[in-house]
Design a protein around this motif. Structure first.
Motif, PDB file in Angstrom:
ATOM      1  N   LEU A   1      33.777  39.787  33.738  1.00 19.12           N
ATOM      2  CA  LEU A   1      34.048  41.130  34.260  1.00 19.12           C
ATOM      3  C   LEU A   1      33.411  41.339  35.625  1.00 19.12           C
ATOM      4  O   LEU A   1      34.030  41.916  36.523  1.00 19.12           O
ATOM      5  N   SER A   2      32.185  40.879  35.789  1.00 24.52           N
ATOM      6  CA  SER A   2      31.530  41.053  37.091  1.00 24.52           C
ATOM      7  C   SER A   2      32.221  40.210  38.164  1.00 24.52           C
ATOM      8  O   SER A   2      32.302  40.629  39.319  1.00 24.52           O
ATOM      9  N   PHE A   3      32.733  39.028  37.793  1.00 28.90           N
ATOM     10  CA  PHE A   3      33.471  38.205  38.756  1.00 28.90           C
ATOM     11  C   PHE A   3      34.729  38.925  39.219  1.00 28.90           C
ATOM     12  O   PHE A   3      35.013  38.998  40.408  1.00 28.90           O
ATOM     13  N   PHE A   4      35.511  39.465  38.267  1.00 27.81           N
ATOM     14  CA  PHE A   4      36.729  40.180  38.642  1.00 27.81           C
ATOM     15  C   PHE A   4      36.410  41.420  39.461  1.00 27.81           C
ATOM     16  O   PHE A   4      37.109  41.720  40.430  1.00 27.81           O
ATOM     17  N   ALA A   5      35.355  42.140  39.076  1.00 26.27           N
ATOM     18  CA  ALA A   5      35.013  43.369  39.794  1.00 26.27           C
ATOM     19  C   ALA A   5      34.514  43.081  41.206  1.00 26.27           C
ATOM     20  O   ALA A   5      34.762  43.856  42.133  1.00 26.27           O
TER      21      ALA A   5
ATOM     22  N   ALA B   1      39.134  42.204  42.470  1.00 28.72           N
ATOM     23  CA  ALA B   1      39.575  43.596  42.688  1.00 28.72           C
ATOM     24  C   ALA B   1      39.583  43.985  44.166  1.00 28.72           C
ATOM     25  O   ALA B   1      40.566  44.587  44.629  1.00 28.72           O
ATOM     26  N   PRO B   2      38.549  43.667  44.950  1.00 35.00           N
ATOM     27  CA  PRO B   2      38.620  44.032  46.374  1.00 35.00           C
ATOM     28  C   PRO B   2      39.768  43.359  47.120  1.00 35.00           C
ATOM     29  O   PRO B   2      40.387  43.962  47.993  1.00 35.00           O
ATOM     30  N   ILE B   3      40.073  42.122  46.767  1.00 30.46           N
ATOM     31  CA  ILE B   3      41.176  41.422  47.428  1.00 30.46           C
ATOM     32  C   ILE B   3      42.499  42.093  47.093  1.00 30.46           C
ATOM     33  O   ILE B   3      43.339  42.323  47.969  1.00 30.46           O
ATOM     34  N   LEU B   4      42.695  42.438  45.804  1.00 26.13           N
ATOM     35  CA  LEU B   4      43.926  43.108  45.395  1.00 26.13           C
ATOM     36  C   LEU B   4      44.062  44.477  46.053  1.00 26.13           C
ATOM     37  O   LEU B   4      45.154  44.864  46.487  1.00 26.13           O
ATOM     38  N   LEU B   5      42.966  45.219  46.137  1.00 29.96           N
ATOM     39  CA  LEU B   5      43.013  46.530  46.790  1.00 29.96           C
ATOM     40  C   LEU B   5      43.316  46.394  48.276  1.00 29.96           C
ATOM     41  O   LEU B   5      44.041  47.221  48.848  1.00 29.96           O
TER      42      LEU B   5
ATOM     43  N   ALA C   1      38.161  49.694  30.235  1.00 30.55           N
ATOM     44  CA  ALA C   1      36.788  49.205  30.390  1.00 30.55           C
ATOM     45  C   ALA C   1      35.811  50.089  29.631  1.00 30.55           C
ATOM     46  O   ALA C   1      34.869  49.599  28.998  1.00 30.55           O
ATOM     47  N   THR C   2      36.055  51.397  29.670  1.00 28.90           N
ATOM     48  CA  THR C   2      35.191  52.316  28.937  1.00 28.90           C
ATOM     49  C   THR C   2      35.291  52.058  27.439  1.00 28.90           C
ATOM     50  O   THR C   2      34.268  52.010  26.741  1.00 28.90           O
ATOM     51  N   LEU C   3      36.501  51.892  26.937  1.00 31.39           N
ATOM     52  CA  LEU C   3      36.663  51.588  25.515  1.00 31.39           C
ATOM     53  C   LEU C   3      36.054  50.235  25.156  1.00 31.39           C
ATOM     54  O   LEU C   3      35.551  50.056  24.045  1.00 31.39           O
TER      55      LEU C   3
END
Length: 106
Positions: A42-46, A50-54, A91-93
């Motif tokens: 999760l930390s790797f994706f975050a 995620a920044p690259i996709l955004l 993520a919250t769930l």
């Protein structure tokens, strides 16, 4: 030559037996982790994905807006924001789900 082969075999066998056998002389492979490191994933994706996709979405939106397709940009932006809301809810769930299950099935 006939006496050399049995003599060599006996010395090799003595060496293997005195060292604890083949299993004692060979290195055992590491068993590896027993569970998947979900926090690391999760930390790797975050932090990386995620920044690259955004950034890619931002470039697409700016390109469309410069062509005069503002309504498409607004629609795509709304869809992206709703998608981010769904991801945040998932993520919250993921983190709070166990406590919610304990509350519901008490």
């Amino acid at each position: 030559m006939d006496g050399l082969v049995p003599w060599l075999n006996s010395h090799l066998a003595d060496g293997v037996l005195s060292s604890g056998g083949l299993a004692g002389g060979l290195a055992a492979p590491d068993p590896g982790p027993s569970e998947v490191d979900t926090d690391g994933i999760l930390s790797f994706f975050a932090s990386k994905i995620a920044p690259i996709l955004l950034a890619v979405l931002g470039v697409i939106f700016i390109g469309r807006a410069s062509k005069g397709e503002v309504s498409r940009v607004l629609t795509s932006s709304a869809i992206a924001i709703i998608g981010l809301a769904f991801i945040a809810g998932a993520a919250t769930l993921f983190f709070v789900g166990e406590s919610l299950i304990e509350i519901v099935f008490k």
